[in-house]
Design an enzyme around this catalytic site. Structure first.
Site, mmCIF file in Angstrom:
data_model
loop_
_atom_site.group_PDB
_atom_site.id
_atom_site.type_symbol
_atom_site.label_atom_id
_atom_site.label_comp_id
_atom_site.label_asym_id
_atom_site.label_seq_id
_atom_site.Cartn_x
_atom_site.Cartn_y
_atom_site.Cartn_z
ATOM 1 N N ASP A 78 -20.304 0.065 -39.119
ATOM 2 C CA ASP A 78 -20.483 -0.910 -37.619
ATOM 3 C C ASP A 78 -21.833 -1.801 -38.200
ATOM 4 O O ASP A 78 -22.473 -1.841 -39.214
ATOM 5 C CB ASP A 78 -21.043 0.299 -36.971
ATOM 6 C CG ASP A 78 -20.992 -0.254 -35.478
ATOM 7 O OD1 ASP A 78 -20.789 -1.522 -35.126
ATOM 8 O OD2 ASP A 78 -20.974 0.419 -34.426
ATOM 9 N N ASP A 155 -12.863 3.244 -34.708
ATOM 10 C CA ASP A 155 -13.753 4.438 -34.064
ATOM 11 C C ASP A 155 -13.448 4.485 -32.736
ATOM 12 O O ASP A 155 -12.499 3.587 -32.172
ATOM 13 C CB ASP A 155 -15.360 4.054 -34.392
ATOM 14 C CG ASP A 155 -16.366 5.146 -34.219
ATOM 15 O OD1 ASP A 155 -15.761 6.025 -33.748
ATOM 16 O OD2 ASP A 155 -17.454 4.714 -34.720
ATOM 17 N N SER A 187 -10.732 7.643 -35.729
ATOM 18 C CA SER A 187 -11.563 8.548 -35.133
ATOM 19 C C SER A 187 -11.066 9.259 -34.065
ATOM 20 O O SER A 187 -11.800 10.149 -33.420
ATOM 21 C CB SER A 187 -12.900 7.918 -34.975
ATOM 22 O OG SER A 187 -13.414 7.189 -35.972
ATOM 23 N N ASP A 216 -20.228 13.407 -36.762
ATOM 24 C CA ASP A 216 -20.791 12.766 -37.963
ATOM 25 C C ASP A 216 -21.600 13.648 -38.968
ATOM 26 O O ASP A 216 -22.453 14.332 -38.393
ATOM 27 C CB ASP A 216 -21.737 11.589 -37.342
ATOM 28 C CG ASP A 216 -20.752 10.133 -36.943
ATOM 29 O OD1 ASP A 216 -19.559 10.206 -36.789
ATOM 30 O OD2 ASP A 216 -21.576 9.334 -36.475
#
Ligand SMILES: *[C@@H]1O[C@H](CO)[C@@H](O)[C@H](O)[C@H]1NC(C)=O
Ligand SMILES: *[C@@H]1O[C@H](CO)[C@@H](O)[C@H](O)[C@H]1NC(C)=O
Ligand SMILES: *[C@@H]1O[C@H](CO)[C@@H](O)[C@H](O)[C@H]1NC(C)=O
Ligand SMILES: *[C@@H]1O[C@H](CO)[C@@H](O)[C@H](O)[C@H]1NC(C)=O
Ligand SMILES: *[C@@H]1O[C@H](CO)[C@@H](O)[C@H](O)[C@H]1NC(C)=O
Length: 405
Positions: A78, A155, A187, A216
């Site tokens: 990210d 994600d 994800s 995570d």
């Protein structure tokens, strides 16, 4: 009409994602755990998310000997983007931190014989608040292909879980339509699990190469242990879906960061090997202690992780803080890798005596057993012969048993 075509195409895609990628668990480097969303290149130029960071890590993968062992992906996470798309709706990399753009970076990474991965999000924003792919899936797939991207992690922040059943497959279709093979990391199941549901792993495997299905990883033993427990529980039997082209992803390797003792580092490496997990290191490759580097490059670990049948190992015994894990390493399950885990964090080493038969190894002629990290030959053991292991607190005994008569 376009939608109908998409639906027909999705129906055809079902049951097999056939992009030729992730035939064994992907290996490489990923920025998130270590470098997060550090965009402060003014005060922290060496550690901020920028083309310089990815170029330096790419160089180190080669110069420190990682790439020749299989660690070939360099993955952006990210916070790489501008806050706005361009007037045509195309994603743009941050102009200050990636002055040459992603295509240039991909060319550079490719010139070193490596591959470039990138990060986006299925929702309206990424988790860090950058533009998401919602309403732009096709455009973003085409952009990534035009840049020469090799892996896409999608994600699931800022999205409805109910849209994911359609959206993640749609992205799989659009990636395929570009004609460029791009390893697809989803994800999706993680968000289903966070929502208290059990994912449909077979369906997910038909659209994604690898997928995150739990929290995570953080830089701590608690986090590693918690992930191992989730994988041991195996709710929804996700271990059975793993195989060439499809792998569960328990998240990044933190061996080389700050949070683990040497014993705990051995646990992560042995367990990620046995779980047939992607080996994506999230560490500063320029600052790794020699013993840690030897572990990251350990032959037994990589051989077990990359074994070509891609069978995911499972927890076969759980007795309080002692666990036994086994990963079959041939079609007829006549051999395998195993781990004796001591999850107790008090006292001294525990002494374990375990016959091979308890691991399901029943061939009368016996097995050649070696110690996984050192390759040390233990003996040719018959099913009733005992393995004697001493296991440190929060440590592991990692072994490999081969039958090749
Ligand atoms: C937007 O698309 C037009 C037409 O394809 C192209 O001429 C123009 O250069 C694009 N603009 C940007 C900022 O990429
Ligand atoms: C697209 O899917 C088809 C059918 O599954 C497959 O044969 C092809 O290799 C895929 N192409 C890419 C670029 O993923
Ligand atoms: C694993 O299962 C045990 C027993 O059901 C449960 O207490 C524990 O919370 C589970 N752990 C994870 C991480 O799912
Ligand atoms: C383990 O110890 C037992 C004695 O307790 C011994 O008979 C056996 O040979 C040992 N196993 C190995 C592989 O050395
Ligand atoms: C053990 O290794 C030896 C030497 O490579 C080989 O001859 C023997 O067949 C192996 N035994 C088993 C049970 O696989």
């Amino acid at each position: 009409m376009k939608l109908l075509l998409l639906l027909v195409a999705l129906a055809q895609l079902a049951f097999a994602l056939d992009n030729g990628l992730a035939l064994t668990p992907p290996m490489g480097w990923l920025s998130w755990q270590r470098y997060r969303c550090n965009i402060d290149c003014f005060n922290d130029p060496d550690n901020c998310i920028s083309e310089k960071l990815y170029m330096r890590m790419a160089q180190l993968l080669v110069s420190e000997g990682y790439s020749k062992l299989g660690y070939t992906y360099v993955n952006i996470d990210d916070c790489w983007m501008e806050m706005e798309r361009d007037p045509n709706g195309t994603l743009v990399a941050d102009r200050k931190r990636f002055p040459h753009g992603i295509k240039w970076l991909a060319d550079y990474v490719h010139s070193l014989g490596l591959k470039l991965g990138i990060y986006e999000d299925f929702g309206t924003f990424t988790c860090g608040g950058y533009p998401g792919s919602m309403f732009y899936l096709q455009k973003d797939a085409e952009t990534f292909a035009s840049w020469g991207i090799d892996m896409v992690k999608l994600d699931g922040c800022y999205a409805d879980i109910s849209d994911m059943d359609f959206g993640y497959p749609a992205m799989s279709f659009f990636l395929n339509q570009t004609g460029r093979p791009m390893l697809y990391s989803c994800s999706w199941p993680a968000y289903v699990v966070f929502n208290g549901q059990v994912p449909d792993y077979k369906k997910i495997a038909s659209y994604c190469n690898i997928w995150r299905n739990y929290a995570d990883i953080q830089d701590s033993w608690d986090s590693v242990k918690d992930i191992i427990q989730f994988y041991g529980n195996d709710t929804g039997s996700f271990s059975l879906v793993a195989g060439p082209g499809n792998f569960n992803d328990p998240d990044m390797i933190i061996v080389g960061d700050y949070g683990l003792s040497y014993d705990q580092q051995q646990v992560q490496m042995a367990m990620w090997a046995i779980m047939a997990a992607p080996l994506l290191m999230s560490i500063d490759l320029g600052n790794v202690k020699p013993e840690t580097k030897r572990l990251l490059q350990n032959d037994g670990v990589i051989r077990v992780n990359q074994e070509f049948h891609g069978i995911q190992g499972r927890r076969i015994i759980k007795d309080n803080t002692f666990e036994v894990w086994f990963k079959p390493m041939s079609v007829d399950a006549k051999g395998g890798a195993f781990a004796f885990l001591n999850l107790n964090d008090a006292g001294g080493p525990i002494q374990v005596q375990m016959p091979l038969s308890k691991l399901g190894l029943m061939e009368g002629e016996g097995y050649n057993v070696t110690e996984g990290f050192t390759g040390k030959f233990i003996g040719t053991l018959k099913p009733h012969d005992l393995i004697n292991a001493s296991i440190n607190p929060t440590g592991v005994w990692f072994g490999i048993a081969y039958f090749d008569c």
